[in-house]
Every structure is written in C-alpha cells, then in structure tokens.
Design a protein around this motif. Sequence first.
Motif, short mmCIF file in Angstrom:
data_model
loop_
_atom_site.label_atom_id
_atom_site.label_comp_id
_atom_site.label_asym_id
_atom_site.label_seq_id
_atom_site.Cartn_x
_atom_site.Cartn_y
_atom_site.Cartn_z
N ALA A 89 -12.65 8.50 10.93
CA ALA A 89 -11.78 7.62 11.71
C ALA A 89 -10.36 7.59 11.14
O ALA A 89 -9.38 7.50 11.88
CB ALA A 89 -12.36 6.21 11.78
N HIS A 90 -10.24 7.69 9.82
CA HIS A 90 -8.91 7.67 9.21
C HIS A 90 -8.08 8.87 9.67
O HIS A 90 -6.87 8.75 9.88
CB HIS A 90 -9.02 7.66 7.68
N HIS A 91 -8.72 10.02 9.85
CA HIS A 91 -8.01 11.20 10.35
C HIS A 91 -7.47 10.95 11.76
O HIS A 91 -6.36 11.35 12.09
CB HIS A 91 -8.91 12.43 10.36
N LEU A 92 -8.26 10.28 12.57
CA LEU A 92 -7.83 9.95 13.93
C LEU A 92 -6.65 8.98 13.89
O LEU A 92 -5.64 9.18 14.58
CB LEU A 92 -8.99 9.36 14.74
N VAL A 93 -6.75 7.95 13.06
CA VAL A 93 -5.64 6.99 12.93
C VAL A 93 -4.38 7.69 12.42
O VAL A 93 -3.28 7.48 12.94
CB VAL A 93 -6.03 5.82 11.98
N GLY A 94 -4.54 8.57 11.45
CA GLY A 94 -3.40 9.30 10.90
C GLY A 94 -2.74 10.19 11.94
O GLY A 94 -1.51 10.23 12.06
N SER A 95 -3.54 10.92 12.69
CA SER A 95 -2.99 11.81 13.72
C SER A 95 -2.28 11.02 14.80
O SER A 95 -1.18 11.39 15.23
CB SER A 95 -4.10 12.65 14.33
N LEU A 96 -2.90 9.94 15.25
CA LEU A 96 -2.27 9.12 16.28
C LEU A 96 -1.00 8.43 15.76
O LEU A 96 -0.03 8.25 16.51
CB LEU A 96 -3.26 8.10 16.82
N THR A 97 -0.99 8.08 14.48
CA THR A 97 0.21 7.50 13.88
C THR A 97 1.34 8.51 13.88
O THR A 97 2.48 8.18 14.19
CB THR A 97 -0.08 7.03 12.43
N MET A 98 1.02 9.75 13.58
CA MET A 98 2.05 10.79 13.58
C MET A 98 2.56 11.05 15.00
O MET A 98 3.75 11.29 15.20
CB MET A 98 1.52 12.07 12.94
N VAL A 99 1.67 11.01 16.00
CA VAL A 99 2.12 11.14 17.39
C VAL A 99 3.07 10.00 17.72
O VAL A 99 4.14 10.21 18.31
CB VAL A 99 0.91 11.16 18.36
N TYR A 100 2.71 8.79 17.32
CA TYR A 100 3.55 7.61 17.56
C TYR A 100 4.92 7.77 16.89
O TYR A 100 5.96 7.54 17.52
CB TYR A 100 2.83 6.35 17.05
#
Length: 183
Positions: A89-100
């Motif tokens: 889940a942390h990888h998903l949060v990190g990737s979405l944070t970078m998109v943001y």
Amino acid sequence: MHGSTTSLTSSVSSWLLVLLCAVSGAYCLRRARGSGGAAGEAVMGFGMALMAVPLGGHDDGWRAPLLGVVFGGAALHALWLLRGGPHHAHHLVGSLTMVYMTLMAGTGSGHGQEHAQAAGPPLLTGALLLYYAGYVMLGGTRLITAGGPVSPRSAAGRGGPTELIRACRLAMGMGMLAMLLTM
C-alpha cells in the motif's frame, strides 16, 4: 546578496536531494533482480531525482507529462501488487503522491515557486505531509532499534542487509517529505 545566497542554498539542497534519490534508486535497482517491490522503489527513486532537478525557474513543459505517465504506471503496478497483500500500500501512496506533485508542478504551484495562499497548503498536501512525517519517524525508529550486530544470514539475504534496505526507504521517505514541504 540575500537573494543569491538563498538561491545558492536552494540549488545546493535541490542537488543533494537529486543525489540522495538517485543513489537510493540505483541501490533499489540493484536489488530489483529478485523483488517486484524493489523495482517499484527504483522507479520511485529515479523519478524523485528527476523531479527534484532544479531547472532555474523554467520548465520546458516535457517534465510534468512524462513524470505523470511514469508515476501513473507505477501506481498501476503498485495496485497490481496489492493482490499479494496490504504491505504494498505504501508503494501505491507514494506513486499517487508523485502523480499529485507532478500535477501541482504542472499547474505552476509546485516546487520552488513562491505562492501566497491565505489558506495555506491544500488539505491533501497536509494529509500527505502527516503521512510521510509519520513514515519517516517510524522508519527512523525501526532503523535505530535494528542496531546491533548483523547476522551473516540476514546480510546474505536476497535483498541485502535489512538495515541498508530500511535506510534506503527512509532516505526516499525523507526526500518525499522534503519535496512536499516545498509545495
């Protein structure tokens, strides 16, 4: 004189962040031979390094769309990895944070730009700051409590010494926190 000193300090700290993220990405890439999570961390490290490169106040327009596609793909990969359990889940949060952050940088309110909003940072930015501050604190305490002699079995493991992997993740978490703070 004050402006040039601030600019020099900002430039040096940006390049140090680039170096930190690139080295973390390179280490994760070396580990990636046997682990899907490490490949995602390598993409994240190199992408964070590219995003942190100071361009001197102008962006040629290529960086935001390119990074948006790369991190969107990384988010899809992390979503795919979630089938194996919530530890991705942390990888998903990190990737979405970078998109943001890429979207925010593309709109002109991102890294290195002064913005005087009376309400302060958006709610999402504040929530992400809290998440990464907690991640960094937890990662730091795990790294400190992991001290002591390293057993030969853990050092010869598939990904390398556990402390080095934790330090790499901590470095990337601090990089993410630093980039969020500049928004």
